[in-house]
Write a protein that holds these residues in place. Structure first.
Motif, PDB file in Angstrom:
ATOM      1  N   CYS A 109     116.213  13.027 -15.360  1.00  0.00           N
ATOM      2  CA  CYS A 109     117.024  12.514 -14.287  1.00  0.00           C
ATOM      3  C   CYS A 109     117.197  10.981 -14.695  1.00  0.00           C
ATOM      4  O   CYS A 109     116.769  10.599 -15.578  1.00  0.00           O
ATOM      5  CB  CYS A 109     116.736  12.670 -12.880  1.00  0.00           C
ATOM      6  SG  CYS A 109     115.022  12.159 -12.755  1.00  0.00           S
ATOM      7  N   ARG A 110     118.558  10.621 -14.124  1.00  0.00           N
ATOM      8  CA  ARG A 110     118.542   9.045 -14.023  1.00  0.00           C
ATOM      9  C   ARG A 110     117.884   8.431 -12.576  1.00  0.00           C
ATOM     10  O   ARG A 110     118.159   9.135 -11.417  1.00  0.00           O
ATOM     11  CB  ARG A 110     120.197   8.883 -14.010  1.00  0.00           C
ATOM     12  CG  ARG A 110     120.657   9.234 -15.469  1.00  0.00           C
ATOM     13  CD  ARG A 110     122.207   8.671 -15.509  1.00  0.00           C
ATOM     14  NE  ARG A 110     122.298   7.601 -15.724  1.00  0.00           N
ATOM     15  CZ  ARG A 110     123.459   6.915 -15.661  1.00  0.00           C
ATOM     16  NH1 ARG A 110     124.606   7.661 -15.638  1.00  0.00           N
ATOM     17  NH2 ARG A 110     123.543   5.351 -16.107  1.00  0.00           N
ATOM     18  N   GLY A 131     118.638   4.471 -18.750  1.00  0.00           N
ATOM     19  CA  GLY A 131     119.886   4.856 -17.867  1.00  0.00           C
ATOM     20  C   GLY A 131     119.706   4.668 -16.421  1.00  0.00           C
ATOM     21  O   GLY A 131     120.668   5.388 -15.614  1.00  0.00           O
ATOM     22  N   THR A 132     118.805   3.892 -16.090  1.00  0.00           N
ATOM     23  CA  THR A 132     118.694   3.634 -14.511  1.00  0.00           C
ATOM     24  C   THR A 132     119.909   2.830 -13.979  1.00  0.00           C
ATOM     25  O   THR A 132     120.434   2.203 -14.592  1.00  0.00           O
ATOM     26  CB  THR A 132     117.473   2.650 -14.466  1.00  0.00           C
ATOM     27  OG1 THR A 132     116.228   3.365 -15.004  1.00  0.00           O
ATOM     28  CG2 THR A 132     117.322   2.350 -12.842  1.00  0.00           C
ATOM     29  N   ASP A 158     125.131  14.505 -14.433  1.00  0.00           N
ATOM     30  CA  ASP A 158     123.886  13.904 -14.254  1.00  0.00           C
ATOM     31  C   ASP A 158     123.165  14.147 -13.084  1.00  0.00           C
ATOM     32  O   ASP A 158     123.730  14.492 -11.847  1.00  0.00           O
ATOM     33  CB  ASP A 158     123.985  12.159 -14.342  1.00  0.00           C
ATOM     34  CG  ASP A 158     124.392  11.784 -15.845  1.00  0.00           C
ATOM     35  OD1 ASP A 158     124.303  12.563 -16.639  1.00  0.00           O
ATOM     36  OD2 ASP A 158     124.774  10.712 -15.628  1.00  0.00           O
ATOM     37  N   VAL A 160     120.617  12.651 -10.564  1.00  0.00           N
ATOM     38  CA  VAL A 160     120.528  11.102 -10.315  1.00  0.00           C
ATOM     39  C   VAL A 160     119.427  11.360  -9.064  1.00  0.00           C
ATOM     40  O   VAL A 160     119.469  12.054  -8.121  1.00  0.00           O
ATOM     41  CB  VAL A 160     121.644  10.695  -9.596  1.00  0.00           C
ATOM     42  CG1 VAL A 160     121.195   9.078  -9.100  1.00  0.00           C
ATOM     43  CG2 VAL A 160     122.531  10.293 -10.627  1.00  0.00           C
TER      44      VAL A 160
END
Length: 312
Positions: A109-110, A131-132, A158, A160
């Motif tokens: 995940c991001r 990719g935060t 994505d 998140v």
């Protein structure tokens, strides 16, 4: 600090003590050295890993995140299944900075994180490379843009992760889920997956050492966790809430909070009350937009627990 920001009454003195056995200083130093080596490896390996196809990339990231948590002597047990690919909002309770690699070890995940983490030595660069999504959490006017950023990531497929309590709590006391981020799931028409995190002693009681609360310095938290023994972490991937079940983010946030925090009553500590369910200051901001209902059911059947074990 803005007065509308969520706060926690938990403090290091009241909540972050370790009541179990203590690792020797050489062992604690070895654990920290292993963790630093893994972080540096993550920074150096991030560019080539991003070039991998999604499947192998997710496998590498999960293995790296699990190894980072294990480096501190913490065993990980994951209950439930990450489920199919596709956009999804994950909403765990928030106890420690360890929550970030802990969730990443269970689900690719991001992360959504406050912008000042970007300036942390070493860890900030690592978070950026992973990719935060960074937000200005002390600026209420930035909320609509934050919601749009999360929505865009969800629409792109994505997963998140957002910590909707807005602040860390010790795991014995718990906070109210703030509602703004849930608008992103409504706008993107994606499921919400509640996630329950816990750090426990061998006897199942909450462990205080991982708690990163109040004005606790990061260096003190790192050393306290490295010295603690007999701590294990649990990640429970709870059934997903399908898009269309709730039309308002208030109801969606309440349902997610009930799933994460409602199964077990918090342990009341002297001077550490649970946060009352007061309306969020963001209820009337411009991000409060209605979303069309989409009656699409996503089922989730928990799988057997998966354990990552490291001697402590």
């Amino acid at each position: 600090m803005s007065v509308w920001l969520p706060t926690s009454p938990c403090t290091p003195e009241a909540c972050a003590g370790h009541e179990g056995s203590i690792a020797s200083v050489p062992r604690a130093v070895l654990r920290l050295t292993a963790a630093v080596a893994l972080i540096l490896l993550g920074i150096l390996g991030a560019p080539p890993v991003r070039l991998l196809p999604a499947g192998p990339r997710h496998t590498v990231v999960r293995a790296w995140a699990a190894a980072l948590v294990r480096a501190f002597g913490i065993r990980i047990t994951v209950y439930g299944s990450p489920g199919p690919e596709g956009g999804r909002l994950l909403v765990p309770n928030h106890i420690s900075w360890l929550d970030i690699p802990l969730v990443a070890a269970a689900v690719p995940c991001r992360m959504l994180a406050k912008s000042d983490i970007r300036d942390w030595p070493v860890l900030g660069r690592l978070a950026g490379g992973a990719g935060t999504l960074f937000i200005e959490r002390d600026k209420i006017r930035a909320l609509p843009a934050t919601v749009e950023t999360i929505t865009g990531a969800l629409l792109a497929g994505d997963r998140v992760t957002v910590f909707p309590e807005g602040s860390t709590w010790c795991g014995r006391a718990q906070g109210t889920f703030r509602r703004a981020a849930f608008q992103s799931a409504l706008d993107a028409r994606v499921p919400v997956q509640p996630v329950r995190l816990a750090y426990l002693h061998c006897d199942g009681t909450p462990a205080g050492a991982p708690a990163f609360v109040g004005d606790d310095p990061l260096t003190a938290s790192l050393w306290r966790i490295a010295r603690a023994r007999g701590v294990r972490a649990e990640v429970r991937l709870l059934p997903r809430i399908p898009p269309g079940r709730y039309a308002h983010r208030r109801d969606l946030a309440a349902a997610a909070q009930q799933a994460v925090l409602g199964a077990s009553a918090p342990i009341l500590l002297p001077g550490i009350p649970t946060q009352p369910a007061t309306p969020s200051a963001t209820d009337k901001d411009s991000a409060n937009r209605p979303a069309a209902s989409v009656h699409h059911w996503v089922s989730s059947s928990p799988a057997a627990a998966n354990s990552f074990r490291t001697p402590s």
